[in-house]
Design a protein around this motif. Structure first.
Motif, PDB file in Angstrom:
ATOM      1  N   THR A 127       4.269   0.465   2.236  1.00  0.00           N
ATOM      2  CA  THR A 127       4.308  -0.525   3.305  1.00  0.00           C
ATOM      3  C   THR A 127       3.882  -1.877   2.763  1.00  0.00           C
ATOM      4  N   VAL A 128       4.695  -2.885   3.028  1.00  0.00           N
ATOM      5  CA  VAL A 128       4.314  -4.244   2.649  1.00  0.00           C
ATOM      6  C   VAL A 128       3.126  -4.663   3.505  1.00  0.00           C
ATOM      7  N   THR A 129       2.079  -5.093   2.852  1.00  0.00           N
ATOM      8  CA  THR A 129       0.875  -5.493   3.557  1.00  0.00           C
ATOM      9  C   THR A 129       0.747  -7.013   3.531  1.00  0.00           C
ATOM     10  N   CYS A 130      -0.290  -7.522   4.143  1.00  0.00           N
ATOM     11  CA  CYS A 130      -0.499  -8.966   4.141  1.00  0.00           C
ATOM     12  C   CYS A 130      -0.934  -9.412   2.754  1.00  0.00           C
ATOM     13  N   LEU A 141       0.864  -1.174   0.000  1.00  0.00           N
ATOM     14  CA  LEU A 141       0.000   0.000   0.000  1.00  0.00           C
ATOM     15  C   LEU A 141       0.901   1.224   0.000  1.00  0.00           C
ATOM     16  N   ILE A 142       0.561   2.207  -0.834  1.00  0.00           N
ATOM     17  CA  ILE A 142       1.493   3.286  -1.143  1.00  0.00           C
ATOM     18  C   ILE A 142       0.839   4.637  -0.875  1.00  0.00           C
ATOM     19  N   ASP A 143       1.526   5.468  -0.118  1.00  0.00           N
ATOM     20  CA  ASP A 143       1.087   6.843   0.093  1.00  0.00           C
ATOM     21  C   ASP A 143       1.754   7.703  -0.965  1.00  0.00           C
ATOM     22  N   GLY A 144       1.193   7.679  -2.151  1.00  0.00           N
ATOM     23  CA  GLY A 144       1.794   8.337  -3.295  1.00  0.00           C
ATOM     24  C   GLY A 144       1.263   9.732  -3.519  1.00  0.00           C
TER      25      GLY A 144
END
Length: 833
Positions: free
Chosen positions: A815-818, A748-751
């Protein structure tokens, strides 16, 4: 002349000599190269010799990078100077959109280790004062490339090949190929000079070869006829002109080094220095294809008449960019054939339907690609697979539906698009529509905006039917395009209500017969399903990497329905059939039918999908016909929706409750109308491929050609639940031997607020260390932010790991997510009702 060899390379241009060289270097000691005329007498002799590293393709970037590095080593090995001028490559931009394109490209370059620099207009002017920078936004500069003498580098590779034992025979033309079941019998004819022409003599030989590689350039259509296959490599006219010495340039060079190769992409040309003057190479509109059905016997190292009017606009723009060139006269001109393919990528790999026949055709940037093509094709031939995924270059990416006229139109378009903005969401219009589902006109009337997959028209999204005058369906962007909000609404509809996706383009095969079960058990890595059930599985390469992804439906004890990616029909069919032929003696009779065009597919998904289908199903107990008890998840049943028989599969690529409805193609209009009418009260929304791509990433569903390919194993794709290590299957030992070199994960990316990743971006640690790359990207409606999938070091593919992703030349938090961040327990898919 030797009459039996391990490998016979046909074609003595830069590509052919590189392949012969690299096969010998890889350990094949018995290699021969044949050339019908003289080495370099095809497009090689009139090529400009540029070595641009700029390319949006991961595989092609690796190929070009290898070439640039390899050419620098040839003089030390052979004693021949290949004429490599390492002057750099300055790619200028007149618009912010062009700079955005360069930023999208640059992160791909980083994943391949290609160095680059950013320059402002002022910095360009300071370093190269002859360049007019008044209307420039900036540039990307590659310091390590430049240009090379095509004939010299070809001769250097030829000498290197001879030093390694390769036999090179000139003036021999191939006139026939015959496969004996174990080797090729190649009939060759001695060519002789007669009246300035090259003509066949009466002298013939037959050469037997275990492997044959064709690198026949402009003669690809003749090669295709001899082999009985289709090769969509057809030349297009390319002009370039050479000026007289430019006094200002001559004066500048007294105190400065050579200019880099200049590319004004918005003006559609390249320029480099040549003996105190300039070479201009434009990529203009309306350049015609030539030799669509073969090269005339009278055409040798010849050229076409120059058409200066056609390139007048580009010539004037060169004068604008280099004002000192305005008073310089023209010294020379060239207009020669250069091969193209419909997508601009060469055709490199096994020939469709043939054994031990390899193609290396359709090179529009042949000098740039020659070195890397030889290296990676030799890996495929000698080791079974290349270290990079070569599927995007595979000749079988075009099926038997492809015609000469199609190739002509697309190749001409491709030439024109060399310098047109390459948006990741671009859709080129030539030769469309061609392959259409029966409901194409219905979809179009409802606002469908189509993409093209393997020739099929497939809705990308549904825009407004009565669009306002200022709405442009064709507006593209390197950020969020005009289509973005429509895809968001479609994705939300599937998450919250019900949507329908046209998946007719899926590849579909039936595999049946006494040997079918044993064959598929060996061919794929997962357990085979029970009758009436389905599973997801993978066919591996001999190197243990992923060759194809299949959904397998078991219809009967020895009958299976295989569904795979729509873009790869001929690619999958060829591998499947060849593998079945190889194992028929061991397993028994296996029948394979390509039924892709016999079945349409609608995917209906969302929390209300069961309610919609209940309206149409004809069953003694319609209320329970689609319940978990009667129709569980991952099962298949023949049902009737109104008067249409449907093979329904309870699976959804979107990760919601849903069914794929595989139906007779001739009943598609009827089924469409029934679904649309029944769906009205349930809020049915039509959904395109772009929303589907986002939704599948929320479920961490891997896609073939993205996360799945011939450079990673299913284990590295982090799919242990689909690998049955209790059984033997093709590629198992090689897969285990590779271990886990990198690992697939979802992020998931806060772009940026106006852009999402496209799936080609580099990944970094917070300290700036590059650790991987994205293979997919998009937007998540479930999480309200960008999402992506990609490969990182195994120790980093752990939920919670903080990384950075490079987008638009900035690093953004990721962030690497599940695995399966949306509904990780699959509760929505399994929902009863």
């Amino acid at each position: 002349m030797k009459t039996h060899v391990k490998a016979l390379v046909v074609g003595g241009g830069a590509v052919g000599t590189s392949i012969a060289y690299h096969l010998a270097r890889a350990g094949w000691s018995d290699v021969m190269l044949l050339e019908r005329d003289e080495l370099t007498s095809g497009s090689t002799w009139h090529a400009a010799g540029l070595l641009p590293l700029f390319n949006m393709s991961f595989a092609t970037t690796h190929i070009h990078k290898y070439s640039v590095e390899f050419y620098k080593t040839l003089e030390a090995e052979t004693g021949l100077n290949a004429g490599f001028s390492i002057v750099g490559n300055l790619r200028m931009a007149q618009t912010q959109a062009r700079m955005d394109e360069y930023m999208v490209y640059a992160t791909t370059a980083e994943t391949c280790g290609v160095p680059y620099e950013w320059l402002t207009a002022a910095q360009i002017k300071e370093r190269w004062p002859l360049v007019n920078t008044t209307d420039l936004k900036g540039a990307i500069y590659h310091p390590t490339d430049g240009y090379i003498n095509p004939a010299d580098v070809t001769m250097a590779m030829a000498k290197g090949a001879r030093q390694r034992g390769v036999m090179i025979e000139r003036k021999w033309q191939v006139d026939g190929y015959e496969w004996t079941g174990s080797e090729w019998r190649v009939t060759v004819t001695k060519m002789v000079e007669r009246g300035g022409n090259l003509v066949p003599s009466e002298e013939q030989q037959v050469i037997t070869a275990e492997h044959v590689v064709t690198a026949t350039g402009n003669h690809a259509q003749r090669t295709a006829k001899l082999l009985g296959i289709k090769i969509p490599a057809i030349p297009v006219e390319h002009q370039f002109i050479v000026t007289e010495p430019d006094p200002a340039l001559v004066e500048y060079r007294k105190t400065h080094g050579e200019h880099p190769v200049l590319r004004d992409a918005d003006a559609k040309w390249y320029v480099r220095e040549e003996r105190g003057g300039w070479i201009l190479g434009p990529y203009e509109r309306n350049a015609p294809a030539r030799f669509a059905y073969g090269v005339p016997d009278s055409f040798r190292a010849d050229l076409f008449p120059l058409d200066l009017e056609r390139i007048e606009e580009e010539y004037m723009s060169m004068i604008h960019r280099l004002p000192s060139s305005e008073t310089v006269g023209l010294k020379d001109d060239f207009n020669g054939p250069i091969c193209y393919t419909p997508d601009g990528n060469p055709l490199v790999g096994p020939a469709p339907g043939l054994r031990n026949m390899w193609l290396a055709e359709g090179f529009s940037f042949g000098i740039t690609a020659a070195g890397g093509t030889g290296y990676y094709l030799a890996q495929q031939m000698v080791e079974g697979e290349a270290e990079i995924d070569m599927a995007s270059l595979d000749p079988k990416r075009y099926g038997s539906w492809m015609t000469t006229e199609y190739a002509v139109k697309k190749n001409e378009e491709c030439y024109e698009h060399v310098f047109i903005l390459h948006h990741p969401d671009e859709e080129r219009e030539a030769a469309r529509p061609l392959r259409t589902a029966p409901v194409y006109d219905r979809q179009k009337a409802l606002g469908a905006q189509f993409g093209c997959v393997n020739g099929w028209e497939r809705p990308n999204y549904y825009g407004p039917v009565d669009a306002p005058e200022d709405f442009d369906h064709n507006a593209r962007s390197f950020r969020r395009g005009g289509w973005w909000q429509y895809a968001v609404d479609e994705a939300k509809a599937i998450r919250e209500g019900v949507g329908m996706i046209d998946a007719t383009a899926f590849t579909k095969h039936i595999v049946k017969g006494p040997g079918a079960t044993q064959f598929l058990d060996w061919f794929t890595c997962n357990k085979l399903p029970k009758v009436g059930r389905i599973n997801l599985t993978y066919a591996l390469t001999s190197a243990g990497t992923t060759r194809t992804e299949y959904t397998i439906v078991r219809r009967a004890e020895n009958e299976y329905y295989l569904v795979s990616a729509g873009a790869w029909t001929a690619y999958d069919a060829d591998y499947l059939r060849k593998a079945a032929e190889d194992k028929a003696a061991e397993f028994g009779y296996i029948e394979i039918q390509d039924v892709t065009t016999q079945y349409g597919v609608f995917a209906v998904a969302g929390p209300k999908s069961r309610d919609l289908l209940k309206e149409l199903i004809r069953d003694a107990e319609p209320e329970t016909a689609l319940s978990n008890k009667r129709f569980p998840w991952l099962s298949s049943r023949r049902i009737e929706l109104g008067m249409c028989p449907v093979d329904a599969i309870r699976v959804a690529y979107t990760g919601e409750l849903g069914w794929e409805l595989h139906h007779p193609i001739e009943m598609q209009r009827y089924l469409w109308e029934q679904l649309m009418a029944a769906g009205e009260k349930h809020g049915l929304k039509l959904v395109g491929a772009r929303a589907q791509n986002w939704l599948r990433q929320e479920k961490s569903y891997r896609a073939f050609g993205n996360e799945l390919g011939r450079d990673a194993t299913p284990a590295e794709a982090d799919l242990p639940r689909f690998i049955d290590l209790e059984k033997d299957f093709h590629g198992k030992d090689a897969m285990l031997a590779k271990g886990i070199r990198s690992k697939c994960c979802t992020l998931l990316i806060d772009g940026p607020a106006d852009a999402d990743p496209w799936g080609r971006e580099a990944l970094y640690l917070p300290d700036g260390t590059r650790v991987g790359r994205l293979t997919s990207g998009g937007y998540s409606v479930a999480f309200g932010k960008s999402i992506g999938m990609g490969y990182v070091r195994p120790d980093l593919a752990i939920e919670g790991t903080k990384l950075k992703v490079k987008m638009l030349d900035q690093l953004w938090d990721a962030t690497v997510t599940c695995d399966s961040p949306y509904d990780p327990s699959n509760a929505t898919i399994r929902k009863d009702g």
